[in-house]
Structures are given as C-alpha cells and as structure tokens.
Scaffold this active site. Structure first.
Site, short mmCIF file in Angstrom:
data_model
loop_
_atom_site.label_atom_id
_atom_site.label_comp_id
_atom_site.label_asym_id
_atom_site.label_seq_id
_atom_site.Cartn_x
_atom_site.Cartn_y
_atom_site.Cartn_z
N LYS A 215 43.25 0.28 37.26
CA LYS A 215 44.68 0.63 37.12
C LYS A 215 45.46 -0.52 36.47
O LYS A 215 46.26 -0.33 35.55
CB LYS A 215 45.25 0.95 38.50
CG LYS A 215 46.74 0.95 38.59
CD LYS A 215 47.33 2.14 37.87
CE LYS A 215 48.79 1.94 37.59
NZ LYS A 215 49.50 3.14 37.26
N CYS A 269 56.05 -0.65 36.07
CA CYS A 269 54.58 -0.66 36.03
C CYS A 269 54.07 -1.70 35.03
O CYS A 269 53.42 -2.66 35.40
CB CYS A 269 54.08 0.71 35.64
SG CYS A 269 54.80 2.00 36.65
N1 SAJ Z 1 57.23 0.21 24.91
C1 SAJ Z 1 57.40 -0.52 23.74
N2 SAJ Z 1 56.64 -0.21 22.65
C2 SAJ Z 1 55.72 0.81 22.68
C3 SAJ Z 1 55.54 1.53 23.88
C4 SAJ Z 1 56.30 1.21 24.98
O1 SAJ Z 1 58.22 -1.44 23.66
O2 SAJ Z 1 55.09 1.04 21.64
C5 SAJ Z 1 58.05 -0.12 26.10
C6 SAJ Z 1 58.95 1.04 26.56
O3 SAJ Z 1 60.16 1.07 25.84
C7 SAJ Z 1 59.16 0.67 28.02
C8 SAJ Z 1 57.82 0.03 28.41
O4 SAJ Z 1 57.19 -0.34 27.19
O5 SAJ Z 1 60.19 -0.29 28.16
C9 SAJ Z 1 56.90 0.90 29.22
O6 SAJ Z 1 56.90 2.25 28.74
P1 SAJ Z 1 55.58 3.15 28.62
O7 SAJ Z 1 55.97 4.49 28.10
O8 SAJ Z 1 54.54 2.42 27.86
O9 SAJ Z 1 55.01 3.25 30.11
P2 SAJ Z 1 55.61 3.61 31.57
O10 SAJ Z 1 56.00 2.33 32.24
O11 SAJ Z 1 56.62 4.70 31.53
O12 SAJ Z 1 54.28 4.23 32.27
C10 SAJ Z 1 53.07 3.46 32.30
C11 SAJ Z 1 51.91 4.34 31.80
N3 SAJ Z 1 50.73 3.51 31.55
C12 SAJ Z 1 50.06 3.51 30.38
O13 SAJ Z 1 50.43 4.18 29.41
C13 SAJ Z 1 48.84 2.65 30.29
C14 SAJ Z 1 51.60 5.43 32.82
O14 SAJ Z 1 50.45 6.18 32.46
C15 SAJ Z 1 51.37 4.79 34.22
O15 SAJ Z 1 51.10 5.79 35.20
C16 SAJ Z 1 52.64 4.06 34.60
O16 SAJ Z 1 52.85 3.01 33.63
C17 SAJ Z 1 52.42 3.48 36.00
O17 SAJ Z 1 52.97 4.08 36.95
O18 SAJ Z 1 51.66 2.52 36.16
#
Ligand code: SAJ
Length: 418
Positions: A215, A269
């Site tokens: 995880k 996360c």
């Molecule tokens: N972000 C960027 N650039 C990107 C992608 C995301 O700057 O290219 C930023 C987003 O704006 C945000 C942060 O990263 O601030 C996180 O967003 P996210 O969409 O990547 O993820 P979360 O936090 O909404 O959800 C993640 C997911 N993990 C993965 O994709 C590996 C989800 O599947 C998990 O269940 C969740 O964390 C968790 O609960 O751990």
C-alpha cells in the site's frame, strides 16, 4: 467445522470515515449484517438516518437502502461480531512517524467482545508491523486466545489496505483488485472469503508486512513520479522552457509516461504514506524522502513567484483559482493550493485575495478573521484581479473566456490555459 468455514455473517466496521463507511455499505449490500462504530455521535446519528456526512458520489443511495432494510446500523460501542474491520486514521506523530493510537484504541474496544474464531482486519494505511502490533494489543488483553490457526481459541488477523480513489470510491471499492496479507495463511483465506462477498476484483494473498508495504509503495510510486514532474517544472522555468510542452513531447516516447506538475501534492494519502516508508528505514529511503521534499517545496516556490509579480502593484488583487486538493472535488484538507491562498492573505496585507472554488459555498476556517479575502465567482474575480493564479484544474475553469486575461499577469501552475 473449522473456523475458516465459519460463516462471517455479522461484521463490525470501526471508523466510519471516507473508507469505513463505503466498506460498511457495500458489505451490507452484499447481505452481511453490519454494525458500524464511530466515536462521533453526529456521525452515528447521520448514518442511522441514512445520511452520508461527507460528499461521495453514489454512497448515499446505497447507504439509505441498507439502513432502511436494517442491514446497517451505527453505534458508539464495539459489539460482538464474526469479523471486525478497523478503518481508523493513522496521522503523524514526531518526525513523520505513524501514530498507531487510534488502531490501538480500536483493538482495545474489540478485545472484550471476542469469543474465539473471529477475524480482525486492519484496513487503515500503516507502516510494516502494524497488523502484528494490533494483534499484540488484542492478545495482551485476552491472553487466553492465540494467533495460531484452527484451534478453539484461535483469532485471525489480516491486513487489507484500501486503494480507492476519492470521487470514485463506490466503483473502485467493488472493482479494484485487493491485496490481502494475513498474519497466518488461514487469516488471509478468511479475509478473502469476506471480501469476495462485495469485491469483483482479484483478491491477492500475501503476508501482512508485504501487504502493508505494498500500500505504501503504490502511493510512494505516485509521489516519486509527481516529484519528477515537479522538479522538471522548476528546472524548465529557470531554463526558459515550457514544461507542459516538454512533458507532452517526451511522453511520445513509447516507454515514457511523465505525470503532471502542479502547486504541490495534497490529500491524506500520497503526501503522508511515503513518510511511513522513510520512518521504517531512514538510512536507505533517500529517493522516497527526496521526492517528498521536492513536492513539499512546490507551494513555497509558487508563493514566491506570486509575491514577486505582486511587487509592481500598490494594492495587488490576486484571483486564486481553486483551493481543493485536486480537480473536481470539494475536499480542502491537506490542500497545497489552500495553504498558498492563506499565505497570500498574510503576505499581501495591502492586497486582496479572491478565492474561486466552485465546489464550496463558504471559505474554510483557515481564512477566519481575515479581511483581505473573499470567495468570488470566476468572472468577477478575474475581472477585478491584477494577477490570476491557477492552482486546480477544475473542469469549469477549462471553459474560461481567455480574452478576459489580456492585461492580467497569469500564473498557471496546472498548465490549464497553455
Ligand atoms: N497530482 C499531481 N500531478 C499528477 C497527479 C496528481 O500534482 O499528475 C496531485 C493531485 O493534484 C493531488 C495529489 O497529487 O494534490 C494526489 O492526488 P491523486 O489523484 O494522485 O491521489 P489521491 O490522493 O486522491 O488518491 C491516492 C490514490 N493512489 C494512487 O493512485 C497510487 C488512490 O488509489 C489511493 O487509494 C489513495 O491515494 C489512498 O487512499 O491511499
């Protein structure tokens, strides 16, 4: 009958937040009798009235149905059950270490209810060894039980980390593959049987430590890749290169897939979990720690850029487009863009910050008592602004009439209007 074949009809879910409540709802929908436990009376009351205390697409319809059928109820005290799912927060303590006190409290609540043969699943994201620790807390309170399988006094402990994406939880809860790590093989098998009742994805069995690390690894992988994009954005700006064009071009390579830079990484996360790997092995987690530091440095760099542009205005007005932690959600917790907007109100005392956030009706408490900030509609904010700062790529911002941006200083951290 061996305990592994025992029916797991009654399930107690402890912690009815973003993960626990949807899990409880889909288990109840699958026919289990589910009792949810939460420390907040308001949460318990809302759920018993069939209401979801937060925004998550599709959850309220399922919840209202299972509550009306009497398959799901909520209460403050932990009851007796065939299986327990612990889904409580694991915040930081000290130097980015995991605070396991909520897991320990849940374990102490479960212990007096046990009769032997029960399954206890840890869903909360936690560092390697946390499931073992939860088992120790329970076995210390009830030394007459054992972790050894297939005895009259056996208990079964397992870790099944959640991996659903906020906004898509009801779909991903059912469709995603799951990693299930037992302290014993029998515990993993029992956990698999329970989750097969609602999950159509593959259920992959392993040991608890590997499941815990898997995880953390998934979120650290994403964090490192976002850090790569963020570092490129910093270097590109200094080199006079458009980072969005750069990434688009590089991604034409068949084996390159760079993520998108932004104002920093938010949410509960990705900005948290990699630290649990760092705290487990400070000596050898250099790349993972550096990625965290790169992503955490981004909000300050954005802030400095706005302040530098603001110098030429006597009373600078900044339109801050988006303060959620990512696009198309209303979740403002751990949001770098919200932190930047709050810092701007401090650092521009003679100026004004016009927050544009289509997903909320009032500014969050962090802005309380500040007179140089208001929640504004997009066109109004941009019209009045000297500086337009894009921090979240919400869909409505994409449609924006760009002719309004002439004469404005535009700082676009998401490459929305390039
Ligand atoms: N972000 C960027 N650039 C990107 C992608 C995301 O700057 O290219 C930023 C987003 O704006 C945000 C942060 O990263 O601030 C996180 O967003 P996210 O969409 O990547 O993820 P979360 O936090 O909404 O959800 C993640 C997911 N993990 C993965 O994709 C590996 C989800 O599947 C998990 O269940 C969740 O964390 C968790 O609960 O751990």
């Amino acid at each position: 009958m061996s305990p592994i074949n025992a029916p797991l009809d009654t399930v107690c879910v402890i912690g009815l937040g973003y993960i626990g409540l949807p899990t409880a709802a889909v288990l109840a929908q699958a026919g289990k009798t589910v009792i949810g436990v939460d420390i907040k009376q308001a949460t318990v009351d809302a759920i018993n009235a069939g209401q979801v205390p937060f925004v998550e697409e599709g959850l309220e319809a399922v919840l209202a149905g299972v509550v009306a059928q009497g398959k799901l109820s909520a209460q403050l005290e932990t009851p007796a059950a065939d299986a327990y799912i612990v889904s409580v927060p694991t915040p930081f303590k000290g130097d980015h270490e995991a605070d396991l006190s909520y897991i320990e409290a849940a374990a102490r609540g479960i212990a007096p209810q046990l009769k032997g043969g029960e399954l206890v699943v840890l869903e909360s994201t936690a560092p390697p060894g946390a499931t073992e620790h939860m088992a120790e807390v329970i076995l210390e309170a009830r030394p007459e039980f054992t972790n050894e399988p297939n005895l009259a006094n056996s208990l079964y402990f397992s870790h099944a980390p959640e991996r659903v994406l906020p906004g898509r939880i009801m779909i991903e809860m059912v469709e995603n593959d799951r990693i299930i790590g037992g302290l014993t093989r029998e515990a993993a098998e029992m956990n698999k049987e329970l989750y097969a009742s609602f999950c159509n994805g593959e259920l992959l069995l392993t040991d608890a430590r590997t499941a815990e690390m898997a995880k953390l690894t998934e979120n650290a992988f994403r964090d490192v890749n976002i850090a790569f994009a963020n570092e490129l954005s910093i270097i590109s700006e200094r080199q006079g290169i458009d980072v969005w064009e750069l990434i688009e071009l590089a991604n034409h390579h068949p084996r390159v897939n760079i993520l998108q830079p932004g104002p920093g990484v938010g949410g509960h996360c990705i900005a948290v979990d990699p630290w649990f790997i760092v705290s487990a092995d400070r000596e050898f987690s250099n790349l993972i720690r550096t990625a965290r530091e790169v992503n955490d440095s981004k909000p300050e760099l954005v802030l400095e850029k706005v302040l530098q542009k603001a110098e030429k205005f006597k009373n600078p007005v900044v339109a801050a487009l988006g303060i959620a932690f990512k696009a198309n959600i209303d979740d403002l917790r751990e949001s770098p863009s919200k932190d930047i907007a709050v810092a701007l109100t401090d650092r521009l005392p003679e100026g004004q910050v016009l927050v544009v956030e289509p997903n909320i009706d009032e500014l969050p408490k962090e802005f309380a008592g500040r007179t140089n900030v208001e929640l504004a509609a997009p066109e109004d904010a941009v019209n009045r602004a000297d500086i337009v700062l894009v921090m979240v790529d919400h869909d409505p911002f994409k449609e924006f009439d760009r002719s309004m941006l002439q004469e404005k200083v535009v700082i676009d951290t998401k490459g929305l209007w390039r």
